[in-house]
Scaffold this motif. Structure first.
Motif, short mmCIF file in Angstrom:
data_model
loop_
_atom_site.label_atom_id
_atom_site.label_comp_id
_atom_site.label_asym_id
_atom_site.label_seq_id
_atom_site.Cartn_x
_atom_site.Cartn_y
_atom_site.Cartn_z
N TRP A 187 -14.85 9.32 -27.38
CA TRP A 187 -14.48 9.29 -28.27
C TRP A 187 -15.13 11.25 -28.53
CZ3 TRP A 187 -14.17 5.50 -31.77
CH2 TRP A 187 -14.69 4.52 -31.02
N ASP A 188 -14.80 11.71 -27.92
CA ASP A 188 -15.43 13.04 -28.60
C ASP A 188 -13.83 14.00 -28.19
OD1 ASP A 188 -18.39 13.52 -28.50
OD2 ASP A 188 -18.48 13.67 -26.34
N ASN A 189 -12.94 13.10 -27.73
CA ASN A 189 -12.04 14.17 -26.89
C ASN A 189 -11.27 13.56 -29.09
OD1 ASN A 189 -9.91 15.04 -26.19
ND2 ASN A 189 -8.88 13.27 -25.21
N LEU A 190 -11.37 12.26 -29.05
CA LEU A 190 -10.53 12.03 -30.23
C LEU A 190 -10.89 12.59 -31.75
CD1 LEU A 190 -9.48 9.39 -32.71
CD2 LEU A 190 -11.69 7.81 -32.31
N LYS A 191 -11.70 13.04 -31.82
CA LYS A 191 -12.33 13.81 -32.41
C LYS A 191 -11.99 15.01 -32.91
CE LYS A 191 -16.43 15.74 -35.07
NZ LYS A 191 -17.73 15.43 -35.08
N ARG A 192 -12.24 15.87 -31.30
CA ARG A 192 -11.42 16.78 -30.86
C ARG A 192 -9.51 16.81 -31.06
NH1 ARG A 192 -8.33 19.23 -27.25
NH2 ARG A 192 -8.71 17.33 -25.84
N LEU A 193 -9.04 16.06 -30.85
CA LEU A 193 -7.78 15.93 -30.96
C LEU A 193 -7.44 15.74 -33.03
CD1 LEU A 193 -6.33 13.49 -27.64
CD2 LEU A 193 -5.96 15.83 -28.73
N ALA A 194 -7.84 14.62 -32.95
CA ALA A 194 -7.87 14.53 -34.99
C ALA A 194 -7.66 16.40 -35.28
CB ALA A 194 -9.10 14.30 -35.09
N PHE A 195 -8.97 16.39 -35.04
CA PHE A 195 -9.04 18.13 -36.14
C PHE A 195 -7.53 18.98 -35.69
CE2 PHE A 195 -14.20 18.38 -36.20
CZ PHE A 195 -14.51 17.05 -37.02
N LYS A 253 -12.19 2.00 -42.73
CA LYS A 253 -10.72 1.17 -42.64
C LYS A 253 -10.09 2.04 -41.25
CE LYS A 253 -9.14 0.19 -46.88
NZ LYS A 253 -8.19 -0.10 -47.37
N ALA A 254 -10.69 3.49 -40.70
CA ALA A 254 -10.21 3.69 -39.56
C ALA A 254 -10.74 3.27 -38.27
CB ALA A 254 -10.66 5.22 -39.53
N ALA A 255 -11.50 2.42 -38.26
CA ALA A 255 -12.74 2.04 -37.56
C ALA A 255 -11.88 0.75 -37.72
CB ALA A 255 -14.00 1.81 -37.91
N LYS A 256 -11.67 0.09 -37.89
CA LYS A 256 -10.72 -1.72 -38.71
C LYS A 256 -9.54 -0.96 -37.42
CE LYS A 256 -9.11 -5.70 -39.00
NZ LYS A 256 -9.84 -6.35 -38.12
N ASN A 257 -8.27 0.35 -37.78
CA ASN A 257 -7.64 0.12 -36.79
C ASN A 257 -7.94 0.74 -35.55
OD1 ASN A 257 -5.47 -0.01 -38.86
ND2 ASN A 257 -6.56 2.35 -39.75
N ILE A 258 -8.55 1.28 -35.34
CA ILE A 258 -8.78 1.32 -33.68
C ILE A 258 -9.36 0.19 -33.02
CG2 ILE A 258 -11.04 2.60 -31.98
CD1 ILE A 258 -10.95 5.07 -34.28
N HIS A 259 -10.45 -0.60 -33.62
CA HIS A 259 -10.81 -2.31 -33.40
C HIS A 259 -9.50 -2.60 -32.87
CE1 HIS A 259 -12.63 -5.78 -32.90
NE2 HIS A 259 -11.40 -6.53 -33.33
N ASN A 260 -8.21 -2.70 -33.96
CA ASN A 260 -6.67 -3.12 -33.57
C ASN A 260 -5.75 -2.55 -32.39
OD1 ASN A 260 -7.16 -5.35 -35.67
ND2 ASN A 260 -6.31 -4.29 -37.07
N PHE A 261 -6.56 -1.34 -32.22
CA PHE A 261 -5.79 -1.01 -31.29
C PHE A 261 -6.73 -0.63 -29.95
CE2 PHE A 261 -5.58 3.61 -28.62
CZ PHE A 261 -4.34 3.50 -28.99
N PHE A 262 -7.77 -1.15 -29.80
CA PHE A 262 -8.43 -1.63 -28.63
C PHE A 262 -7.89 -3.14 -28.05
CE2 PHE A 262 -12.24 1.41 -29.97
CZ PHE A 262 -11.92 2.15 -28.53
#
Length: 168
Positions: A137-145, A58-67
């Motif tokens: 992608w690494d920045n996404l993970k860091r920011l989410a944490f 579901k997160a991937a689908k939201n990111i896909h739409n965000f792209f």
């Protein structure tokens, strides 16, 4: 003669049954096993209520739409400076169609006209390039944490402040 006196059922063994795997249908349809969902025992949390897709899907689908949204922003910025007519056409299309479903937006844009088809192909190209080459992608993970930790800390701090004032 003695060999013929043995009954045919005595020659069969219940342990040597090997089903013919080349058939389209099993040889004993009344004995078919209904596959049950297998729960894999691992160290991760089980998330209830995501039967059709995992939280990651579901997160991937939201990111896909965000792209798609990002690609549209990039293309509109490019068009504004070098092709004002195409920019106006895309902005008019954007006023009539939602970007909430990126694939539907691109599909509708592609079918609008031959000029719109070129814009849709450009958006698809930019979306793919941004996802593969520019998104960090690494920045996404860091920011989410970081956001989860800061948010949790803030909520707990606010609760402690509220409850400690009400008790005193």
């Amino acid at each position: 003669m003695e060999a013929s006196a043995i009954s045919p059922s005595a020659q069969l063994s219940f342990f040597s049954y090997r089903p013919d795997r080349t058939r389209a249908y099993p040889s004993r349809p009344w004995k078919q096993r209904i596959s049950q969902p297998t729960r894999i025992h691992c160290q991760k949390m089980y998330v209830a209520g995501f039967g059709e897709a995992s939280p990651e899907a579901k997160a991937a689908k939201n990111i896909h739409n965000f792209f798609t949204y990002i690609a549209v922003r990039i293309v509109t910025a490019q068009l504004q400076s070098y092709n004002p007519e195409a920019y106006e056409e895309l902005m008019e299309f954007l006023s009539r169609h939602s970007l909430s479903d990126g694939d539907k937006f691109c599909s509708d844009l592609m079918r609008e006209s031959s000029r719109h088809k070129g814009l849709a192909l450009r958006i698809l190209e930019v979306r793919s390039a941004y996802c593969k080459n520019d998104f960090e992608w690494d920045n996404l993970k860091r920011l989410a944490f970081k956001m989860v930790d800061e948010s949790n800390t803030g909520i707990m701090r606010d609760y402690v402040l509220e409850t400690s004032h009400s008790e005193s």
